[in-house]
Design a protein around this motif. Sequence first.
Motif, short mmCIF file in Angstrom:
data_model
loop_
_atom_site.label_atom_id
_atom_site.label_comp_id
_atom_site.label_asym_id
_atom_site.label_seq_id
_atom_site.Cartn_x
_atom_site.Cartn_y
_atom_site.Cartn_z
N THR A 44 1.82 -2.52 11.77
CA THR A 44 3.08 -1.81 11.53
C THR A 44 3.75 -2.30 10.26
OG1 THR A 44 3.40 -1.48 13.91
CG2 THR A 44 5.34 -1.27 12.51
N ASP A 45 3.76 -3.61 10.06
CA ASP A 45 4.34 -4.16 8.84
C ASP A 45 3.55 -3.72 7.61
OD1 ASP A 45 6.26 -5.45 10.34
OD2 ASP A 45 5.19 -7.37 10.37
N ALA A 46 2.22 -3.74 7.73
CA ALA A 46 1.38 -3.34 6.60
C ALA A 46 1.63 -1.88 6.23
CB ALA A 46 -0.09 -3.57 6.94
N ALA A 47 1.78 -1.03 7.22
CA ALA A 47 2.04 0.38 6.96
C ALA A 47 3.38 0.57 6.24
CB ALA A 47 2.02 1.18 8.26
N ALA A 48 4.36 -0.24 6.58
CA ALA A 48 5.66 -0.16 5.91
C ALA A 48 5.54 -0.56 4.44
CB ALA A 48 6.67 -1.05 6.62
N VAL A 49 4.72 -1.57 4.16
CA VAL A 49 4.49 -1.98 2.77
C VAL A 49 3.80 -0.86 2.00
CG1 VAL A 49 3.33 -3.63 1.25
CG2 VAL A 49 4.42 -4.42 3.36
N VAL A 50 2.82 -0.22 2.63
CA VAL A 50 2.14 0.91 1.99
C VAL A 50 3.13 2.00 1.63
CG1 VAL A 50 0.48 2.78 2.34
CG2 VAL A 50 -0.10 0.45 3.06
N ARG A 51 4.01 2.35 2.55
CA ARG A 51 4.99 3.40 2.28
C ARG A 51 5.89 3.03 1.10
NH1 ARG A 51 5.06 3.54 7.97
NH2 ARG A 51 6.96 2.29 8.06
N ALA A 52 6.31 1.78 1.05
CA ALA A 52 7.17 1.33 -0.04
C ALA A 52 6.44 1.42 -1.38
CB ALA A 52 7.66 -0.09 0.22
N CYS A 53 5.17 1.03 -1.38
CA CYS A 53 4.39 1.09 -2.63
C CYS A 53 4.13 2.53 -3.05
CB CYS A 53 3.08 0.34 -2.45
SG CYS A 53 3.28 -1.44 -2.21
N GLU A 54 3.83 3.38 -2.09
CA GLU A 54 3.60 4.80 -2.41
C GLU A 54 4.86 5.45 -2.95
OE1 GLU A 54 -0.06 5.86 0.66
OE2 GLU A 54 2.01 6.20 1.31
N ALA A 55 6.02 5.01 -2.49
CA ALA A 55 7.27 5.55 -3.00
C ALA A 55 7.48 5.24 -4.47
CB ALA A 55 8.45 5.01 -2.18
N SER A 56 6.80 4.20 -4.96
CA SER A 56 6.85 3.86 -6.38
C SER A 56 5.76 4.56 -7.19
CB SER A 56 6.71 2.34 -6.57
OG SER A 56 7.84 1.66 -6.04
N GLY A 57 4.97 5.40 -6.52
CA GLY A 57 3.94 6.17 -7.21
C GLY A 57 2.55 5.59 -7.14
N ALA A 58 2.37 4.54 -6.37
CA ALA A 58 1.05 3.90 -6.29
C ALA A 58 0.15 4.62 -5.30
CB ALA A 58 1.19 2.45 -5.88
N ARG A 59 -1.13 4.68 -5.64
CA ARG A 59 -2.14 4.99 -4.63
C ARG A 59 -2.49 3.67 -3.94
NH1 ARG A 59 -7.28 7.22 -7.22
NH2 ARG A 59 -7.94 7.23 -5.04
N VAL A 60 -2.64 3.71 -2.62
CA VAL A 60 -2.84 2.48 -1.86
C VAL A 60 -3.97 2.66 -0.87
CG1 VAL A 60 -1.78 0.72 -0.40
CG2 VAL A 60 -0.37 1.96 -2.06
N LEU A 61 -4.91 1.71 -0.88
CA LEU A 61 -5.93 1.60 0.15
C LEU A 61 -5.59 0.40 1.01
CD1 LEU A 61 -8.72 2.28 1.43
CD2 LEU A 61 -9.74 0.77 -0.29
N LEU A 62 -5.42 0.61 2.30
CA LEU A 62 -5.08 -0.47 3.23
C LEU A 62 -6.32 -0.83 4.03
CD1 LEU A 62 -2.84 -2.26 4.51
CD2 LEU A 62 -2.46 -0.40 6.15
N LEU A 63 -6.67 -2.13 4.03
CA LEU A 63 -7.86 -2.60 4.72
C LEU A 63 -7.49 -3.67 5.73
CD1 LEU A 63 -10.25 -3.12 1.66
CD2 LEU A 63 -10.22 -1.16 3.22
N ARG A 64 -7.95 -3.51 6.97
CA ARG A 64 -7.80 -4.58 7.95
C ARG A 64 -8.97 -5.53 7.77
NH1 ARG A 64 -9.25 -6.54 12.83
NH2 ARG A 64 -7.57 -7.46 14.10
N ALA A 65 -8.66 -6.80 7.51
CA ALA A 65 -9.73 -7.78 7.28
C ALA A 65 -9.26 -9.16 7.73
CB ALA A 65 -10.12 -7.82 5.81
#
Length: 254
Positions: A44-65
């Motif tokens: 859930t926290d990781a998804a929130a970070v992704v949303r924040a980064c995408e709001a700045s125009g970034a493409r984001v790949l999220l990997l569970r590792a």
Amino acid sequence: MQMNEGLRPVTIITGASRGIGAAIAERLAADGHDLVLTYRDRATDAAAVVRACEASGARVLLLRADLADLEQAASVVPAAIAEFSTVTGLVNNAGITGRIGGFLDASIHEAELLFRVNVLAPIVLTQAAIAHMATDRGGAGGCIVNISSGAATSGAPNTYIPYAMSKAAINALTTGTAKEFGPVGVRVNTVSPGTTRTEMHAAAGRPNAPDERAPRIPMRRPGEVHEIAGAVAYLFSADASYTSGADIRVAGGI
């Protein structure tokens, strides 16, 4: 970093679901990076970070590792290349401290896990990233930032000596790789935070540690995560194009 004009840098950040890693991700997204972010168990926290980064125009790949599993660690760079066709940066941020306490009480099993996450996984990731970036292997160069700790030089007596040992190893990783791969276009640097206000202290068993330590810090306060992220952002910027093998200590004067 040698980038073709108009192309966005692609940077991997490990342990990016919270704390310093999340702050680095959001700062680099704001600076124009596309990102590959890893997390272990805070979806859930990781998804929130992704949303924040995408709001700045970034493409984001999220990997569970789980980086304690070195096979999972080894899959990160190939996954990033498969998604973006290139990797230009790596931030080895993910780390664990172990429990706070005296050295004689330190668990060897906990220390073994700590070294897998804090040292062996960065070796695996750095080898793969450099093999892709190095100009003598067909790459375009790149930049690696290792997140160390002020503990690497203090030794962290009565606190977490094995953690300090692991961060001293990270400093050596920076020094050696900066010298070996500078000739082929790869810059490697370290950022060493001092006591910083993150959840890591609670995980180590002392949630109030930042404020407890504040009176012994020359600036009389702990650091904030955005202050660490700013140092990392500098090392990825054009202003740091001749900076390699450096250790930026962000520790309030210690």
